[in-house]
Design an enzyme around this catalytic site. Sequence first.
Site, PDB file in Angstrom:
ATOM      1  N   LYS A   1      99.319 -35.637  54.186  1.00 14.77           N
ATOM      2  CA  LYS A   1     100.341 -34.585  54.308  1.00 14.77           C
ATOM      3  C   LYS A   1     101.694 -35.236  54.048  1.00 14.77           C
ATOM      4  O   LYS A   1     102.035 -36.236  54.689  1.00 14.77           O
ATOM      5  CB  LYS A   1     100.298 -33.989  55.707  1.00 14.77           C
ATOM      6  CG  LYS A   1     101.251 -32.857  55.953  1.00 14.77           C
ATOM      7  CD  LYS A   1     101.044 -32.333  57.374  1.00 14.77           C
ATOM      8  CE  LYS A   1     101.693 -31.020  57.623  1.00 14.77           C
ATOM      9  NZ  LYS A   1     101.362 -30.502  58.964  1.00 14.77           N
TER      10      LYS A   1
ATOM     11  N   LYS B   1     116.289 -29.759  58.490  1.00 17.06           N
ATOM     12  CA  LYS B   1     115.202 -28.966  57.902  1.00 17.06           C
ATOM     13  C   LYS B   1     114.305 -29.864  57.072  1.00 17.06           C
ATOM     14  O   LYS B   1     114.784 -30.736  56.348  1.00 17.06           O
ATOM     15  CB  LYS B   1     115.764 -27.835  57.040  1.00 17.06           C
ATOM     16  CG  LYS B   1     116.437 -26.764  57.854  1.00 17.06           C
ATOM     17  CD  LYS B   1     116.928 -25.627  56.996  1.00 17.06           C
ATOM     18  CE  LYS B   1     117.660 -24.610  57.874  1.00 17.06           C
ATOM     19  NZ  LYS B   1     118.352 -23.609  57.054  1.00 17.06           N
ATOM     20  N   GLU B   2     112.994 -29.625  57.217  1.00 22.65           N
ATOM     21  CA  GLU B   2     112.023 -30.362  56.445  1.00 22.65           C
ATOM     22  C   GLU B   2     111.063 -29.374  55.783  1.00 22.65           C
ATOM     23  O   GLU B   2     110.900 -28.252  56.252  1.00 22.65           O
ATOM     24  CB  GLU B   2     111.249 -31.356  57.306  1.00 22.65           C
ATOM     25  CG  GLU B   2     110.454 -30.756  58.419  1.00 22.65           C
ATOM     26  CD  GLU B   2     109.757 -31.787  59.282  1.00 22.65           C
ATOM     27  OE1 GLU B   2     108.621 -31.502  59.704  1.00 22.65           O
ATOM     28  OE2 GLU B   2     110.328 -32.859  59.553  1.00 22.65           O
TER      29      GLU B   2
END
Length: 150
Positions: A77, A64-65
């Site tokens: 970003k 998960k990021e």
Amino acid sequence: MLGKFSEQAEINASASEVWNLYSTIQFVKFLVEKHIVEKIEFIEGNGGIGSVLQVTLPRNAPYKEKFVSIDDEKRVKEIEVVEGGYLDLGFSFYGFKFEVIEKDENSCIVKITIEFETKDVENIHLTLGNLPVFVAILKATVEHFNEKNK
């Protein structure tokens, strides 16, 4: 130990055109369409700051990021792994930054930086495994805009 690796490529498109891809949900779709990532699922959010995604790379377990920052003015970003992946391998921090740097009105540089922190120096070689992914992203971006701007 803190560490950092970067890769970059020149793109034959305006910085705003490339940023419109990298800063939006279109980038997630682009990565899947170009077969750079196998699957991306939104766990929280819709692609803005704070969004959490589950990412599956070919031949790897999902991780998960989280989108930590999206700066439209600077065209930067930042993403941080928040569960699984390198965190399961002994890293206390693992993140990446995408920067779109204007050269002139028709070209820009895309720079991707991996940043990490680990107590075990032996872990550093593991970060090199992501370099081919980032090179693939840069190559796909170059090809995409070369085709689009013919």
